[in-house]
Design a protein around this motif. Structure first.
Motif, PDB file in Angstrom:
ATOM      1  N   ALA A   2      19.236  -6.189   7.017  1.00 27.50           N
ATOM      2  CA  ALA A   2      19.614  -7.536   6.594  1.00 27.50           C
ATOM      3  C   ALA A   2      21.126  -7.678   6.460  1.00 27.50           C
ATOM      4  CB  ALA A   2      18.918  -7.893   5.285  1.00 27.50           C
ATOM      5  N   TRP A   3      21.775  -6.646   5.906  1.00 26.64           N
ATOM      6  CA  TRP A   3      23.220  -6.719   5.750  1.00 26.64           C
ATOM      7  C   TRP A   3      23.929  -6.680   7.101  1.00 26.64           C
ATOM      8  CZ3 TRP A   3      25.409  -8.538   1.617  1.00 26.64           C
ATOM      9  CH2 TRP A   3      24.706  -8.491   0.419  1.00 26.64           C
ATOM     10  N   THR A   4      23.389  -5.931   8.035  1.00 23.02           N
ATOM     11  CA  THR A   4      23.953  -5.904   9.386  1.00 23.02           C
ATOM     12  C   THR A   4      23.826  -7.275  10.034  1.00 23.02           C
ATOM     13  OG1 THR A   4      23.381  -3.570   9.603  1.00 23.02           O
ATOM     14  CG2 THR A   4      23.821  -4.776  11.645  1.00 23.02           C
ATOM     15  N   PHE A   5      22.643  -7.886   9.886  1.00 21.33           N
ATOM     16  CA  PHE A   5      22.438  -9.234  10.424  1.00 21.33           C
ATOM     17  C   PHE A   5      23.423 -10.224   9.796  1.00 21.33           C
ATOM     18  CE2 PHE A   5      17.701  -8.157  11.184  1.00 21.33           C
ATOM     19  CZ  PHE A   5      18.001  -7.604  12.409  1.00 21.33           C
ATOM     20  N   LEU A   6      23.651 -10.078   8.514  1.00 21.49           N
ATOM     21  CA  LEU A   6      24.556 -10.988   7.820  1.00 21.49           C
ATOM     22  C   LEU A   6      26.001 -10.822   8.296  1.00 21.49           C
ATOM     23  CD1 LEU A   6      24.533 -13.189   5.715  1.00 21.49           C
ATOM     24  CD2 LEU A   6      24.826 -11.443   3.959  1.00 21.49           C
ATOM     25  N   ILE A   7      26.419  -9.606   8.534  1.00 19.95           N
ATOM     26  CA  ILE A   7      27.771  -9.366   9.043  1.00 19.95           C
ATOM     27  C   ILE A   7      27.922  -9.934  10.453  1.00 19.95           C
ATOM     28  CG2 ILE A   7      29.375  -7.551   9.786  1.00 19.95           C
ATOM     29  CD1 ILE A   7      28.329  -5.941   7.322  1.00 19.95           C
ATOM     30  N   ILE A   8      26.904  -9.741  11.281  1.00 18.69           N
ATOM     31  CA  ILE A   8      26.939 -10.315  12.634  1.00 18.69           C
ATOM     32  C   ILE A   8      27.021 -11.836  12.552  1.00 18.69           C
ATOM     33  CG2 ILE A   8      25.619 -10.652  14.769  1.00 18.69           C
ATOM     34  CD1 ILE A   8      24.500  -7.781  14.295  1.00 18.69           C
ATOM     35  N   PHE A  39      27.880 -20.547  16.999  1.00 19.50           N
ATOM     36  CA  PHE A  39      27.237 -21.072  15.792  1.00 19.50           C
ATOM     37  C   PHE A  39      25.718 -20.908  15.862  1.00 19.50           C
ATOM     38  CE2 PHE A  39      31.157 -23.662  14.815  1.00 19.50           C
ATOM     39  CZ  PHE A  39      31.471 -22.929  13.680  1.00 19.50           C
ATOM     40  N   ALA A  40      25.138 -21.055  17.039  1.00 23.85           N
ATOM     41  CA  ALA A  40      23.690 -20.849  17.178  1.00 23.85           C
ATOM     42  C   ALA A  40      23.320 -19.400  16.860  1.00 23.85           C
ATOM     43  CB  ALA A  40      23.241 -21.231  18.593  1.00 23.85           C
ATOM     44  N   VAL A  41      24.071 -18.459  17.397  1.00 25.92           N
ATOM     45  CA  VAL A  41      23.818 -17.040  17.117  1.00 25.92           C
ATOM     46  C   VAL A  41      24.039 -16.750  15.636  1.00 25.92           C
ATOM     47  CG1 VAL A  41      24.612 -14.688  17.600  1.00 25.92           C
ATOM     48  CG2 VAL A  41      24.311 -16.301  19.475  1.00 25.92           C
ATOM     49  N   SER A  42      25.066 -17.355  15.064  1.00 26.10           N
ATOM     50  CA  SER A  42      25.352 -17.166  13.645  1.00 26.10           C
ATOM     51  C   SER A  42      24.179 -17.631  12.784  1.00 26.10           C
ATOM     52  CB  SER A  42      26.626 -17.925  13.267  1.00 26.10           C
ATOM     53  OG  SER A  42      26.910 -17.758  11.903  1.00 26.10           O
ATOM     54  N   LEU A  46      21.787 -15.331  10.444  1.00 26.19           N
ATOM     55  CA  LEU A  46      21.693 -15.686   9.026  1.00 26.19           C
ATOM     56  C   LEU A  46      20.234 -15.844   8.624  1.00 26.19           C
ATOM     57  CD1 LEU A  46      22.942 -16.504   6.307  1.00 26.19           C
ATOM     58  CD2 LEU A  46      23.102 -18.850   7.210  1.00 26.19           C
ATOM     59  N   SER A  47      19.439 -16.465   9.473  1.00 19.19           N
ATOM     60  CA  SER A  47      18.018 -16.630   9.149  1.00 19.19           C
ATOM     61  C   SER A  47      17.299 -15.286   9.094  1.00 19.19           C
ATOM     62  CB  SER A  47      17.337 -17.571  10.149  1.00 19.19           C
ATOM     63  OG  SER A  47      17.214 -16.962  11.418  1.00 19.19           O
ATOM     64  N   LEU A  48      17.681 -14.354   9.964  1.00 24.90           N
ATOM     65  CA  LEU A  48      17.083 -13.020   9.904  1.00 24.90           C
ATOM     66  C   LEU A  48      17.465 -12.306   8.608  1.00 24.90           C
ATOM     67  CD1 LEU A  48      17.606 -11.669  13.550  1.00 24.90           C
ATOM     68  CD2 LEU A  48      15.513 -12.593  12.533  1.00 24.90           C
ATOM     69  N   ALA A  49      18.717 -12.448   8.193  1.00 25.40           N
ATOM     70  CA  ALA A  49      19.170 -11.806   6.957  1.00 25.40           C
ATOM     71  C   ALA A  49      18.451 -12.389   5.743  1.00 25.40           C
ATOM     72  CB  ALA A  49      20.680 -11.972   6.806  1.00 25.40           C
ATOM     73  N   MET A  50      18.156 -13.689   5.785  1.00 23.01           N
ATOM     74  CA  MET A  50      17.510 -14.343   4.644  1.00 23.01           C
ATOM     75  C   MET A  50      16.053 -13.937   4.463  1.00 23.01           C
ATOM     76  SD  MET A  50      18.956 -18.187   4.615  1.00 23.01           S
ATOM     77  CE  MET A  50      20.308 -18.619   3.559  1.00 23.01           C
ATOM     78  N   LYS A  51      15.495 -13.235   5.429  1.00 23.00           N
ATOM     79  CA  LYS A  51      14.125 -12.736   5.247  1.00 23.00           C
ATOM     80  C   LYS A  51      14.070 -11.665   4.173  1.00 23.00           C
ATOM     81  CE  LYS A  51      12.467 -13.773   9.873  1.00 23.00           C
ATOM     82  NZ  LYS A  51      11.937 -13.235  11.125  1.00 23.00           N
ATOM     83  N   GLY A  56      20.794 -17.412  -1.982  1.00 23.92           N
ATOM     84  CA  GLY A  56      22.123 -17.654  -2.536  1.00 23.92           C
ATOM     85  C   GLY A  56      23.104 -16.561  -2.172  1.00 23.92           C
ATOM     86  N   THR A  57      22.656 -15.324  -2.229  1.00 19.53           N
ATOM     87  CA  THR A  57      23.519 -14.202  -1.872  1.00 19.53           C
ATOM     88  C   THR A  57      23.875 -14.243  -0.394  1.00 19.53           C
ATOM     89  OG1 THR A  57      22.575 -12.828  -3.608  1.00 19.53           O
ATOM     90  CG2 THR A  57      23.693 -11.688  -1.812  1.00 19.53           C
ATOM     91  N   ALA A  58      22.867 -14.416   0.459  1.00 14.81           N
ATOM     92  CA  ALA A  58      23.102 -14.442   1.902  1.00 14.81           C
ATOM     93  C   ALA A  58      24.051 -15.575   2.280  1.00 14.81           C
ATOM     94  CB  ALA A  58      21.782 -14.567   2.657  1.00 14.81           C
TER      95      ALA A  58
END
Length: 104
Positions: A2-8, A39-42, A46-51, A56-58
């Motif tokens: 999740a953190w990797t997804f968020l950084i990406i 922005f689409a990839v972002s 972000l949606s993957l990280a929010m799983k 709020g953190t994400a």
């Protein structure tokens, strides 16, 4: 992961902002398409990280990466002001992001 997804997601947001700046200056389709794609990839990452991360953190980390990253890129690439007060408040964003990471 999740953190990797968020950084990406954050990196793609910064890239999107760079292409937004270039799209306003060059008025060609290349930067506009790259802006939309980044922005689409972002949003996707972000949606993957929010799983796995709290919403709020994400979102706070994502916007923090985007804000601080865009400001730093503006300073480095676009010769924007690097006033000490601006850098101080950017560091506050980064400290807040690190704090949220430590609590999650």
């Amino acid at each position: 992961m999740a953190w990797t997804f968020l950084i990406i997601a954050g990196i793609c947001e910064v890239a999107g902002v760079i292409f937004m700046k270039l799209a306003t200056e060059k008025k060609t389709w290349g930067p506009r398409l790259l802006l939309i794609a980044n922005f689409a990839v972002s949003f996707y990452f972000l949606s993957l990280a929010m799983k796995d991360l709290p919403m709020g953190t994400a979102y706070a980390i994502w916007t923090g990466i985007g804000t601080a990253g865009s400001a730093l890129i503006g300073i480095v690439l676009f010769k924007e002001s690097a006033d000490w007060r601006r850098l101080l408040f950017l560091s506050c964003i980064l400290f807040g992001a690190v704090g949220l990471k430590l609590l999650s």
